[in-house]
Design an enzyme around this catalytic site. Structure first.
Site, mmCIF file in Angstrom:
data_model
loop_
_atom_site.group_PDB
_atom_site.id
_atom_site.type_symbol
_atom_site.label_atom_id
_atom_site.label_comp_id
_atom_site.label_asym_id
_atom_site.label_seq_id
_atom_site.Cartn_x
_atom_site.Cartn_y
_atom_site.Cartn_z
ATOM 1 N N ARG A 17 -0.906 6.524 3.333
ATOM 2 C CA ARG A 17 -2.214 6.567 3.998
ATOM 3 C C ARG A 17 -2.937 5.213 3.948
ATOM 4 O O ARG A 17 -3.894 4.983 4.664
ATOM 5 C CB ARG A 17 -3.088 7.660 3.364
ATOM 6 C CG ARG A 17 -2.633 9.069 3.717
ATOM 7 C CD ARG A 17 -3.296 10.130 2.859
ATOM 8 N NE ARG A 17 -2.722 10.215 1.516
ATOM 9 C CZ ARG A 17 -3.139 11.065 0.577
ATOM 10 N NH1 ARG A 17 -4.142 11.883 0.823
ATOM 11 N NH2 ARG A 17 -2.562 11.083 -0.607
ATOM 12 N N LYS A 24 0.253 1.006 -2.954
ATOM 13 C CA LYS A 24 -1.158 1.382 -3.108
ATOM 14 C C LYS A 24 -1.778 0.910 -4.420
ATOM 15 O O LYS A 24 -2.845 0.305 -4.425
ATOM 16 C CB LYS A 24 -1.308 2.908 -2.999
ATOM 17 C CG LYS A 24 -2.722 3.380 -3.309
ATOM 18 C CD LYS A 24 -3.028 4.751 -2.785
ATOM 19 C CE LYS A 24 -2.428 5.856 -3.614
ATOM 20 N NZ LYS A 24 -2.857 7.187 -3.129
ATOM 21 N N GLN A 77 10.993 7.801 -10.938
ATOM 22 C CA GLN A 77 11.103 9.084 -10.233
ATOM 23 C C GLN A 77 11.992 8.819 -9.006
ATOM 24 O O GLN A 77 11.585 8.121 -8.087
ATOM 25 C CB GLN A 77 9.718 9.579 -9.801
ATOM 26 C CG GLN A 77 9.758 10.962 -9.176
ATOM 27 C CD GLN A 77 8.440 11.343 -8.496
ATOM 28 O OE1 GLN A 77 7.604 10.505 -8.188
ATOM 29 N NE2 GLN A 77 8.270 12.636 -8.268
ATOM 30 N N ASP A 107 -4.064 5.991 -8.883
ATOM 31 C CA ASP A 107 -5.018 5.663 -7.818
ATOM 32 C C ASP A 107 -6.441 6.128 -8.123
ATOM 33 O O ASP A 107 -7.247 6.305 -7.225
ATOM 34 C CB ASP A 107 -4.534 6.227 -6.469
ATOM 35 C CG ASP A 107 -4.505 7.758 -6.440
ATOM 36 O OD1 ASP A 107 -4.729 8.388 -7.493
ATOM 37 O OD2 ASP A 107 -4.255 8.314 -5.352
ATOM 38 N N ARG A 318 -12.898 -23.576 -8.418
ATOM 39 C CA ARG A 318 -11.584 -22.939 -8.353
ATOM 40 C C ARG A 318 -10.926 -22.917 -9.736
ATOM 41 O O ARG A 318 -11.415 -23.544 -10.676
ATOM 42 C CB ARG A 318 -10.729 -23.675 -7.330
ATOM 43 C CG ARG A 318 -11.224 -23.453 -5.900
ATOM 44 C CD ARG A 318 -10.517 -24.361 -4.923
ATOM 45 N NE ARG A 318 -9.070 -24.261 -5.059
ATOM 46 C CZ ARG A 318 -8.217 -25.207 -4.683
ATOM 47 N NH1 ARG A 318 -8.662 -26.343 -4.151
ATOM 48 N NH2 ARG A 318 -6.923 -25.041 -4.828
ATOM 49 N N TYR A 351 -15.152 -33.313 -3.364
ATOM 50 C CA TYR A 351 -13.993 -32.570 -3.846
ATOM 51 C C TYR A 351 -13.467 -33.265 -5.086
ATOM 52 O O TYR A 351 -13.135 -34.447 -5.049
ATOM 53 C CB TYR A 351 -12.890 -32.502 -2.776
ATOM 54 C CG TYR A 351 -11.604 -31.952 -3.341
ATOM 55 C CD1 TYR A 351 -11.588 -30.703 -3.986
ATOM 56 C CD2 TYR A 351 -10.417 -32.668 -3.283
ATOM 57 C CE1 TYR A 351 -10.434 -30.201 -4.542
ATOM 58 C CE2 TYR A 351 -9.239 -32.158 -3.840
ATOM 59 C CZ TYR A 351 -9.263 -30.931 -4.468
ATOM 60 O OH TYR A 351 -8.117 -30.424 -5.028
ATOM 61 N N ASN A 362 -21.924 -39.930 -13.088
ATOM 62 C CA ASN A 362 -22.550 -39.456 -11.851
ATOM 63 C C ASN A 362 -21.576 -39.669 -10.705
ATOM 64 O O ASN A 362 -21.123 -40.783 -10.465
ATOM 65 C CB ASN A 362 -23.831 -40.248 -11.588
ATOM 66 C CG ASN A 362 -24.585 -39.676 -10.400
ATOM 67 O OD1 ASN A 362 -25.425 -38.802 -10.535
ATOM 68 N ND2 ASN A 362 -24.259 -40.159 -9.215
ATOM 69 N N ASN A 371 -5.963 -36.349 -4.423
ATOM 70 C CA ASN A 371 -5.027 -35.986 -5.492
ATOM 71 C C ASN A 371 -3.665 -35.583 -4.965
ATOM 72 O O ASN A 371 -2.769 -35.279 -5.736
ATOM 73 C CB ASN A 371 -5.606 -34.838 -6.335
ATOM 74 C CG ASN A 371 -5.847 -33.591 -5.497
ATOM 75 O OD1 ASN A 371 -6.126 -33.677 -4.310
ATOM 76 N ND2 ASN A 371 -5.728 -32.437 -6.115
HETATM 77 C C1 UD1 Z 1 -3.864 14.659 -6.127
HETATM 78 C C2 UD1 Z 1 -3.950 16.099 -6.643
HETATM 79 C C3 UD1 Z 1 -5.279 16.687 -6.193
HETATM 80 C C4 UD1 Z 1 -6.414 15.848 -6.694
HETATM 81 C C5 UD1 Z 1 -6.249 14.364 -6.301
HETATM 82 C C6 UD1 Z 1 -7.240 13.522 -7.055
HETATM 83 C C7 UD1 Z 1 -1.698 17.067 -6.828
HETATM 84 C C8 UD1 Z 1 -0.695 17.947 -6.191
HETATM 85 N N1 UD1 Z 1 -2.838 16.891 -6.146
HETATM 86 O O1 UD1 Z 1 -3.849 14.672 -4.712
HETATM 87 O O2 UD1 Z 1 -5.422 18.001 -6.689
HETATM 88 O O3 UD1 Z 1 -7.645 16.345 -6.225
HETATM 89 O O4 UD1 Z 1 -4.952 13.883 -6.634
HETATM 90 O O5 UD1 Z 1 -7.225 12.180 -6.650
HETATM 91 O O6 UD1 Z 1 -1.474 16.595 -7.928
HETATM 92 N N2 UD1 Z 1 2.810 10.502 -7.222
HETATM 93 C C9 UD1 Z 1 4.036 10.270 -7.803
HETATM 94 N N3 UD1 Z 1 5.109 10.967 -7.361
HETATM 95 C C10 UD1 Z 1 5.028 11.904 -6.386
HETATM 96 C C11 UD1 Z 1 3.772 12.139 -5.795
HETATM 97 C C12 UD1 Z 1 2.676 11.437 -6.228
HETATM 98 O O7 UD1 Z 1 4.141 9.435 -8.699
HETATM 99 O O8 UD1 Z 1 6.064 12.494 -6.064
HETATM 100 C C13 UD1 Z 1 1.620 9.763 -7.710
HETATM 101 C C14 UD1 Z 1 0.978 8.867 -6.666
HETATM 102 O O9 UD1 Z 1 1.476 7.538 -6.769
HETATM 103 C C15 UD1 Z 1 -0.510 8.908 -7.059
HETATM 104 C C16 UD1 Z 1 -0.659 10.253 -7.759
HETATM 105 O O10 UD1 Z 1 0.638 10.685 -8.090
HETATM 106 O O11 UD1 Z 1 -0.834 7.878 -7.976
HETATM 107 C C17 UD1 Z 1 -1.350 11.271 -6.895
HETATM 108 O O12 UD1 Z 1 -0.653 11.389 -5.667
HETATM 109 P P1 UD1 Z 1 -1.453 11.454 -4.292
HETATM 110 O O13 UD1 Z 1 -0.446 11.563 -3.206
HETATM 111 O O14 UD1 Z 1 -2.465 10.402 -4.206
HETATM 112 O O15 UD1 Z 1 -2.158 12.887 -4.476
HETATM 113 P P2 UD1 Z 1 -3.499 13.374 -3.811
HETATM 114 O O16 UD1 Z 1 -3.188 13.877 -2.453
HETATM 115 O O17 UD1 Z 1 -4.540 12.347 -3.945
HETATM 116 MG MG MG Z 2 -4.522 10.376 -4.451
#
Ligand code: UD1
Ligand code: MG
Length: 451
Positions: A17, A24, A77, A107, A318, A351, A362, A371
């Site tokens: 998304r 992400k 996974q 996330d 910087r 610069y 100064n 440079n």
């Molecule tokens: C998920 C929750 C939802 C909650 C929301 C909060 C589930 C089924 N749903 O939905 O209830 O309200 O988070 O933000 O748990 N990920 C994996 N492997 C997978 C799938 C996902 O590691 O197979 C990880 C993703 O990288 C992410 C996290 O799990 O960091 C959540 O996945 P995401 O797809 O964002 O779930 P949401 O739809 O946000």
């Molecule tokens: Mg999520």
């Protein structure tokens, strides 16, 4: 004895998304990847462990996360079969008798350590599972916490929710704390009989409640738990995080004239009695000592700024800029890899890169350190108490001595001794009445043309 905690961070999702080439959880807020924020919230006492669940192809995630949490263990996974399946990638650790297992999503960058602690406190008090919940008027996309008689009975994902359930505004924040002795069995019992054909972590709740386990909700403010699923969500999380950081900075005694216009990084470190004017941006790695004054529209990253310094307006510092006390950097000056000693003034349009400047020097308007020759970066040193006249080009490698004086408009290519005066420009020629004669000549030319 202190309870041992295993934190499992899920980071194997595709993040489709986001519509971005970058995974992400490597998107940043406050200059730190999302996963770095989550890692920072996790318990890290002796005896605690952190596991990160990553996708097989996400080498970038692994490299970045390793930098952020050198002690974390990685589990792959192999197939993205859902959040419960993802947790089971770390199944090996689930058998290692941790008292508490905290599961968080990579996330949800606004998580705070104190909320994880609160959830663990509930476990210590006898809860079996603690689910984070928050109320929002925009529950779309979140799992809903379904309660009956004031108690949580299940979590239903948006895709599975009935019209009635979709109206529920209490959402699953994502992080869960579960008794270590229970988690493996609960996860193994999860099926994938749902519209996505995935193993949902949220499906551990209903069977746990049915078994009579003590399942509790830890209610948090939405701004502590929002998830990032798309670019708009990333921007919204950034805004919330910035608000929080501004409050923290002001609580530390820093004056922000227009807080909503100043952007900080996760590690910005500013002492009390610093004054910051509107529209200032801080990238990572900035430390500012007491009494400094940062004027409007300055962009500062990787810079250390001493006491009483005056920076800007419109200054750019910087990485590698190290400014001692009472240094002044004025408008439209760019500073990079620079050791600038006490009381140096670089006030206008300069610069200075790859330089060391001694105390009290100064640097005149428009001075440029040359440079880079297209191949190599070379170093410029300027001794203490030197005076560099305006519009000088200092061609490195170059050493200008203590107390040296460079005439305005010079191009300096050879070293200048202490206390010496150096000119590097054509001599001025003045012709008496020459201006008058030139004008007469031009007027005559114009007359001839118009005939
Ligand atoms: C998920 C929750 C939802 C909650 C929301 C909060 C589930 C089924 N749903 O939905 O209830 O309200 O988070 O933000 O748990 N990920 C994996 N492997 C997978 C799938 C996902 O590691 O197979 C990880 C993703 O990288 C992410 C996290 O799990 O960091 C959540 O996945 P995401 O797809 O964002 O779930 P949401 O739809 O946000
Ligand atoms: Mg999520």
């Amino acid at each position: 004895m202190a309870r041992r905690c295993l934190s499992i961070i899920l980071a194997a999702g595709e993040g489709t998304r986001m519509r971005s080439a970058l995974p992400k959880i490597l998107h940043k807020i406050g200059g730190l990847p999302l996963v770095g924020h989550v890692l920072g919230a996790m318990p890290a006492a002796a005896g605690d462990a952190i596991a990160l669940i990553v996708a097989p192809e996400a080498e970038a995630v692994r490299i970045e996360a390793q930098k952020l949490a050198p002690k974390a263990r990685f589990f792959t996974q192999r197939q993205r079969l859902g959040t419960a399946h993802a947790v089971l990638a770390a199944e090996k650790l689930l058998g290692e008798s941790y008292d508490d297992v905290v599961i968080a999503y990579g996330d949800t960058p606004l998580l705070r350590p104190q909320h994880i602690e609160k959830a663990r406190h509930k476990l210590a008090k006898g809860a079996d599972i603690v689910v984070s919940g928050f109320y929002t008027d925009k529950p779309q996309g979140y799992g809903r916490l379904v309660e009956a008689g004031g108690r949580l009975v299940k979590i239903v994902e948006e895709k599975e929710a009935s019209a009635q359930e979709k109206k529920i505004k209490l959402c699953n924040g994502g992080f869960m704390a579960v008794k270590g002795a229970l988690i493996a069995a609960l996860l193994r019992a999860v099926g994938k009989d749902n519209s996505k054909g995935e193993y949902y972590l949220t499906d551990i709740i209903a069977p746990a409640v049915a078994r009579g386990l003590d399942v509790e909700v830890l209610e948090l403010a939405a701004e502590d738990i929002v998830g990032v699923n798309n670019q708009a969500g990333l921007a919204a999380a950034e805004a919330l995080w910035q608000q929080r950081k501004r409050q923290e900075i002001m609580a530390g005694g820093v004056s922000l004239q227009a807080p909503e216009t100043v952007y900080f990084a996760y590690d910005t470190d500013i002492a009390a009695n610093v004054f910051i004017e509107p529209y200032v941006f801080f990238g990572p790695g900035v430390r500012i000592a007491a009494g400094a004054h940062i004027r409007a529209f300055s962009h500062i990253e990787g810079a250390i700024i001493g006491k009483g310094a005056r920076i800007g307006p419109y200054a750019r510092l910087r990485p590698g800029s190290r400014l001692a006390d009472n240094v002044a950097i004025g408008n439209f000056c760019e500073i990079k890899q620079a050791d600038i000693a006490e009381g140096v003034k670089i006030n206008h349009l300069s610069y200075m890169g790859d330089v060391a400047i001694g105390a009290g020097s100064n640097i005149g308007a428009g001075t440029i350190s040359c440079n880079y020759d297209g191949y190599n970066k070379e170093k410029l040193t300027i001794g203490a108490g030197a005076f560099i006249g305006s519009n000088s080009a200092l061609v490195a490698p170059l050493a200008i001595g203590r107390g040296a004086y460079i005439a305005s408009g010079s191009v300096i290519t050879r070293n200048v001794d202490d206390e010496a005066l150096a000119f590097g420009r054509a001599r001025q020629v003045t012709k008496p009445e020459g201006g008058k004669r030139l004008r007469a000549l031009f007027a005559l030319k114009k007359q001839r043309k118009s005939r």
